[in-house]
Design an enzyme around this catalytic site. Structure first.
Site, PDB file in Angstrom:
ATOM      1  N   HIS A 142      -9.823   2.330   0.051  1.00 53.73           N
ATOM      2  CA  HIS A 142      -9.788   1.204   0.977  1.00 53.73           C
ATOM      3  C   HIS A 142     -10.923   1.267   2.004  1.00 53.73           C
ATOM      4  O   HIS A 142     -10.726   0.939   3.184  1.00 53.73           O
ATOM      5  CB  HIS A 142      -8.416   1.149   1.654  1.00 53.73           C
ATOM      6  CG  HIS A 142      -7.957  -0.217   1.999  1.00 53.73           C
ATOM      7  ND1 HIS A 142      -8.613  -1.001   2.926  1.00 53.73           N
ATOM      8  CD2 HIS A 142      -6.921  -0.963   1.539  1.00 53.73           C
ATOM      9  CE1 HIS A 142      -7.980  -2.156   3.024  1.00 53.73           C
ATOM     10  NE2 HIS A 142      -6.952  -2.167   2.193  1.00 53.73           N
TER      11      HIS A 142
ATOM     12  N   HIS B 186       0.794  -1.233   0.000  1.00 49.07           N
ATOM     13  CA  HIS B 186       0.000   0.000   0.000  1.00 49.07           C
ATOM     14  C   HIS B 186       0.832   1.292   0.000  1.00 49.07           C
ATOM     15  O   HIS B 186       0.520   2.254   0.710  1.00 49.07           O
ATOM     16  CB  HIS B 186      -0.949   0.004   1.187  1.00 49.07           C
ATOM     17  CG  HIS B 186      -2.066  -1.010   1.082  1.00 49.07           C
ATOM     18  ND1 HIS B 186      -2.520  -1.519  -0.110  1.00 49.07           N
ATOM     19  CD2 HIS B 186      -2.825  -1.601   2.052  1.00 49.07           C
ATOM     20  CE1 HIS B 186      -3.515  -2.371   0.121  1.00 49.07           C
ATOM     21  NE2 HIS B 186      -3.703  -2.440   1.415  1.00 49.07           N
TER      22      HIS B 186
ATOM     23  N   GLU C 297     -11.708  -3.366  -3.475  1.00 47.36           N
ATOM     24  CA  GLU C 297     -10.745  -2.354  -3.898  1.00 47.36           C
ATOM     25  C   GLU C 297     -10.492  -2.505  -5.396  1.00 47.36           C
ATOM     26  O   GLU C 297      -9.856  -3.466  -5.823  1.00 47.36           O
ATOM     27  CB  GLU C 297      -9.433  -2.543  -3.141  1.00 47.36           C
ATOM     28  CG  GLU C 297      -9.586  -2.647  -1.640  1.00 47.36           C
ATOM     29  CD  GLU C 297      -8.398  -3.370  -0.997  1.00 47.36           C
ATOM     30  OE1 GLU C 297      -7.253  -3.204  -1.460  1.00 47.36           O
ATOM     31  OE2 GLU C 297      -8.610  -4.128  -0.057  1.00 47.36           O
TER      32      GLU C 297
HETATM   33  C1  GLA Z   1      -5.514  -5.088   1.748  1.00 49.10           C
HETATM   34  C2  GLA Z   1      -4.730  -6.347   1.674  1.00 49.10           C
HETATM   35  C3  GLA Z   1      -4.848  -7.099   2.954  1.00 49.10           C
HETATM   36  C4  GLA Z   1      -4.501  -6.232   4.140  1.00 49.10           C
HETATM   37  C5  GLA Z   1      -5.356  -4.989   4.128  1.00 49.10           C
HETATM   38  C6  GLA Z   1      -4.966  -4.005   5.193  1.00 49.10           C
HETATM   39  O1  GLA Z   1      -6.827  -5.225   1.495  1.00 49.10           O
HETATM   40  O2  GLA Z   1      -5.086  -7.141   0.582  1.00 49.10           O
HETATM   41  O3  GLA Z   1      -3.991  -8.226   2.913  1.00 49.10           O
HETATM   42  O4  GLA Z   1      -3.138  -5.900   4.108  1.00 49.10           O
HETATM   43  O5  GLA Z   1      -5.221  -4.339   2.917  1.00 49.10           O
HETATM   44  O6  GLA Z   1      -4.964  -4.549   6.468  1.00 49.10           O
END
Ligand code: GLA
Length: 372
Positions: A204, A131, A337
């Protein structure tokens, strides 16, 4: 009923509609709080004529609240979040509602090579990059914002300097949130660069259609019309294969409760659903995911122009306290997402996420709400 009585009934009815429905409007900026280093964070509020409300803050260009009517017209806030900037800056914040990037999802070992040069990024998820980094990822910086009153929208902008979080090029990013009278939160991204650089942005938001802090989302019924996904290794890095969902717990072509088969995944590295679906032919008029909550009757329909969607079922939620002291337990929310495939920078066979000078990155994601 005679004509006269009919007119009176009609007039009273119209008055009721006028009293109960509100006008679409944008308010803000209003002071929301300050980051640990003293930077002011502002809030904007979007309302539509049906009583739907979206609240947004400049920290991470984040959606903090989303009030959505159920089948009786009763609203509930369907996204996870915090009441303060300190909450958003705390360890308890697992990317709630934020804009994620420069590259969302994972990059293997935090490395990639572009035009013969190797770039090193923060390793902040096991041995991988997640991220956009650890300190100055797009969810952790304060954006500029301007209300677009005639569009019932707010536009957030951020200029990420060359080299920020290890990424090449100065990246100018904008995210525009529009709340329509069709109960859609429309998110439009744009970005330009002065050097070739990878870009893969997403939102997110964590949804629980019964309201944040409600029980798990295992009874929410999900449809994702996709035949393929990108299987991953123990670190959730794609193996490079594009596999069939048919015959696996990842097949959501038919509406299925999230909890129906999740047990089969809890002992795998994803701990539940944390999968990237490869979307077939679609455009902004074709739903790429639909979520129905049998309790409230609320329905979320997702549209995008992106090639993939990550389904994440809050497997790392740990019972942290969020807005109004509500507890966010394990699997009490889900994220859809919209994005490109994870680790695309290290997979030349995947659609490219490289943005070049002179090009504009564009991405639309629509979260549309209804009730039945
Ligand atoms: C995303 C990832 C997950 C996790 C979340 C945050 O959706 O795919 O594995 O890292 O973010 O906690």
């Amino acid at each position: 009923m005679n004509l006269h009585r009919c007119r009176i009934v009609f007039a009273v009815g119209s008055l009721c509609v006028m009293l109960t429905s509100s006008r679409a409007e944008v308010t803000g900026p209003t002071a929301y709080g300050k980051t640990a280093d003293g930077t002011a964070v502002e809030q904007y509020v979007l309302k539509n004529k049906n009583g739907m409300v979206a609240k947004l803050i400049t920290f991470g260009a984040t959606v903090t609240e989303l009030e959505v009517p159920d089948k009786k017209g009763k609203t509930a806030d369907v996204v996870l979040g915090f009441d303060t900037v300190a909450g958003y800056q705390s360890e308890d914040n697992q990317y709630f509602g934020c804009t994620t990037g420069r590259v969302c999802n994972r990059i293997a070992k935090g490395k990639f090579t572009l035009d013969g040069k190797e770039y090193k990024l923060a390793v902040n998820n096991g041995e991988n990059h997640l991220h956009g980094g650890a300190k100055r990822s797009l969810d952790r910086v304060v954006w500029k914002a301007e209300p677009l009153k005639d569009k019932n929208a707010v536009r957030f902008t951020y200029s990420s300097p060359d080299g920020e979080e290890g990424y090449p090029g100065k990246l100018d990013v904008s995210v525009t949130y529009t709340l329509t009278d069709k109960n859609e939160l429309r998110i439009e991204y744009a970005a330009t660069t002065d050097k070739a650089t990878p870009v893969n942005l997403t939102n997110h938001s964590y949804f629980n259609l019964s309201g944040h802090g409600s029980d798990t989302i295992l009874d929410h019924e999900l449809t994702i019309p996709a035949d393929k996904y990108t299987p991953t290794d123990e670190g959730l890095i794609p193996t490079g294969k594009i596999a069939d969902v048919a015959g696996t717990p990842i097949d959501f072509n038919k509406p299925t409760k999230i909890g129906a088969r999740i047990e089969k995944l809890v002992k795998t590295p994803t701990l539940g659903y944390d999968h990237n679906f490869v979307l077939g032919k679609h455009d902004l008029t074709t739903p790429i995911a639909t979520v129905r909550d049998p309790k409230s009757g609320r329905v979320l329909t997702v549209y995008t122009d992106q090639p993939a969607v990550q389904l994440y079922t809050g497997n790392f939620l740990k019972g942290q306290k969020g807005k109004g002291g509500k507890v966010y337990k394990h699997q009490s929310a889900l994220c859809l997402e919209t994005q490109h495939y994870p680790d695309s920078v290290n997979h030349p066979e995947f659609p490219s996420i490289i943005l070049k000078p002179g090009q504009t990155y564009k991405h639309v994601c629509v979260y549309a709400f209804s009730a039945e």
